[in-house]
Design an enzyme around this catalytic site. Structure first.
Site, PDB file in Angstrom:
ATOM      1  N   LYS A  22     -31.133  14.183 -66.018  1.00  0.00           N
ATOM      2  CA  LYS A  22     -32.449  14.533 -66.335  1.00  0.00           C
ATOM      3  C   LYS A  22     -32.452  15.576 -67.521  1.00  0.00           C
ATOM      4  O   LYS A  22     -33.189  15.432 -68.574  1.00  0.00           O
ATOM      5  CB  LYS A  22     -33.411  14.927 -65.232  1.00  0.00           C
ATOM      6  CG  LYS A  22     -33.432  13.838 -64.137  1.00  0.00           C
ATOM      7  CD  LYS A  22     -34.158  14.583 -62.979  1.00  0.00           C
ATOM      8  CE  LYS A  22     -33.769  15.702 -62.209  1.00  0.00           C
ATOM      9  NZ  LYS A  22     -32.619  15.518 -61.690  1.00  0.00           N
TER      10      LYS A  22
ATOM     11  N   HIS B 226     -39.553  18.502 -58.451  1.00  0.00           N
ATOM     12  CA  HIS B 226     -38.397  18.785 -59.334  1.00  0.00           C
ATOM     13  C   HIS B 226     -38.192  17.487 -60.368  1.00  0.00           C
ATOM     14  O   HIS B 226     -38.469  16.322 -59.746  1.00  0.00           O
ATOM     15  CB  HIS B 226     -36.985  18.637 -58.477  1.00  0.00           C
ATOM     16  CG  HIS B 226     -36.655  19.893 -57.731  1.00  0.00           C
ATOM     17  ND1 HIS B 226     -36.309  21.104 -58.157  1.00  0.00           N
ATOM     18  CD2 HIS B 226     -36.813  20.147 -56.349  1.00  0.00           C
ATOM     19  CE1 HIS B 226     -36.055  22.092 -57.153  1.00  0.00           C
ATOM     20  NE2 HIS B 226     -36.677  21.514 -56.098  1.00  0.00           N
TER      21      HIS B 226
ATOM     22  N   ASP C 289     -36.945  21.640 -64.348  1.00  0.00           N
ATOM     23  CA  ASP C 289     -36.601  21.859 -62.879  1.00  0.00           C
ATOM     24  C   ASP C 289     -37.820  21.655 -61.877  1.00  0.00           C
ATOM     25  O   ASP C 289     -37.817  20.927 -61.224  1.00  0.00           O
ATOM     26  CB  ASP C 289     -35.932  23.187 -62.829  1.00  0.00           C
ATOM     27  CG  ASP C 289     -35.084  23.246 -61.408  1.00  0.00           C
ATOM     28  OD1 ASP C 289     -34.828  22.407 -60.772  1.00  0.00           O
ATOM     29  OD2 ASP C 289     -34.871  24.669 -60.826  1.00  0.00           O
TER      30      ASP C 289
ATOM     31  N   ARG D 165     -36.636  -7.082 -65.851  1.00  0.00           N
ATOM     32  CA  ARG D 165     -35.997  -7.365 -67.150  1.00  0.00           C
ATOM     33  C   ARG D 165     -37.243  -7.923 -68.170  1.00  0.00           C
ATOM     34  O   ARG D 165     -36.597  -8.006 -69.330  1.00  0.00           O
ATOM     35  CB  ARG D 165     -34.937  -8.547 -67.113  1.00  0.00           C
ATOM     36  CG  ARG D 165     -33.611  -8.100 -66.282  1.00  0.00           C
ATOM     37  CD  ARG D 165     -32.441  -9.039 -66.232  1.00  0.00           C
ATOM     38  NE  ARG D 165     -31.947  -9.195 -67.449  1.00  0.00           N
ATOM     39  CZ  ARG D 165     -31.090 -10.173 -67.934  1.00  0.00           C
ATOM     40  NH1 ARG D 165     -30.580 -10.830 -66.846  1.00  0.00           N
ATOM     41  NH2 ARG D 165     -30.445 -10.118 -69.055  1.00  0.00           N
TER      42      ARG D 165
END
Length: 329
Positions: free
Chosen positions: A168, A147, A186, A253
């Site tokens: 998404k 998915h 999907d 980061r």
């Protein structure tokens, strides 16, 4: 991982066009069409027809070019049918005659008796071999479904995944609005081609360019934004995993911690992107795509930043700045 079984009938019925078309038709042995092709390679049976069966690759598709067809005609003229009988004593999946070559009557009769399909193509042996190798590479490639949403951003295939409802499809829709292309939404089918290339497309090609937006419903991207906003398949080069912001989790980061996710034996770069109100995910993914392109070109922003920091420290400027700040207190 789904196993692919290719029958002779499926090979015959493949709807291929352009430089992928095989131009096959069945000219005999129709009862052998349900036979399975288990080896993704071809074999030229010239030595076998001459009586040499040591290491005979009978489990492959047998390709008869001009030379093999001429040898069959010679056997016919000499009345030698034993060589053909010996050939069909082996489990052959099917025979393909290239350049519109025709088998002899003895060959047809024994193929019918042994339920071996005879196919014919107008392509030369070399061209047919090249095209069917591509077909076999796709058909026998390892597959799996998952998915997510697959988009193309600045030429980079990006697989966006995450738990249901994380955003998404909405992120992909904004990317399409910004001029990028949707591959599938999907359910994504992944195929590993040539051992190191991961190709993705919609598991159902009829609905792969449709998208579900909560509160809006199903929309057709190709109808709303045009055919330039979609593509059928794309290599997966980057995975962006969207997840809810976790204050207790230490996110990278600097970009120096390279993470990968292995899919079908291929390691794909992975980015974990935290989602929270106010973060512009499409812009972040665009920047990630451009950064990945730079990495493919040999430039790594994080490594370059670290090297510049080390040069700054070694130059003594950092020590001077530290001493100046210390004197002010």
């Amino acid at each position: 991982m789904a196993e692919r079984k290719l029958t002779v009938l499926e090979l015959l019925d493949m709807n291929l066009s352009g430089h992928d078309a095989l131009n096959l038709k069945c000219i005999g042995g129709r009862r052998g069409l349900p036979k399975e092709i288990t080896v993704a390679e071809l074999n030229r049976p010239g030595l076998a027809l001459a009586g040499f069966y040591e290491n005979f690759a009978s489990d492959r598709v047998q390709l008869f070019g001009r030379g093999e067809a001429a040898f069959l005609r010679k056997l016919h003229n000499d009345g030698n049918t034993s060589a053909i009988k010996d050939f069909f004593c082996h489990p052959v999946p099917c025979c393909v005659f290239s350049s519109n070559q025709e088998p002899t009557e003895e060959f047809r009769e024994m193929a019918e008796e042994k339920c071996v399909s005879i196919l014919q193509t107008d392509l030369s042996s070399q061209e047919f071999s090249t095209r069917i190798t591509r077909v076999f590479s796709n058909s026998f490639a390892p597959k799996k479904t998952l998915h997510g949403v697959l988009v193309e951003v600045y030429g980079i295939g990006i697989l966006i995944n995450g738990h249901s409802g994380v955003g998404k499809s909405e992120t992909a829709l904004e990317l399409v609005e910004r001029g990028h292309r949707l591959v599938a939404d999907d359910i994504i089918e992944l195929r590993c081609v040539n051992g190191n290339i991961l190709l993705g497309r919609g598991a159902n090609t009829l609905i792969s360019h449709h998208m579900e937006i909560r509160g809006l419903g199903i929309i057709n991207i190709s109808q709303l934004y045009g055919v330039g906003a979609i593509r059928d398949q794309k290599e997966v080069q980057l995975i962006c995993k969207l997840e809810d912001w976790d204050q207790n989790k230490a996110y990278d980061r600097l970009g120096t911690e390279l993470k990968y996710q292995e899919l079908l034996g291929v390691k794909v770069p992975l980015l974990e992107i935290p989602v929270r109100p106010g973060r512009n995910l499409p812009i972040i993914i665009e920047a990630a795509a451009m950064n990945e392109r730079l990495k493919n070109m040999g430039y790594n922003s994080a490594k370059d930043f670290n090297q510049n920091v080390l040069k700054w420290i070694e130059s003594g400027e950092a020590r001077s700045a530290y001493n100046r700040n210390k004197d002010t207190y």
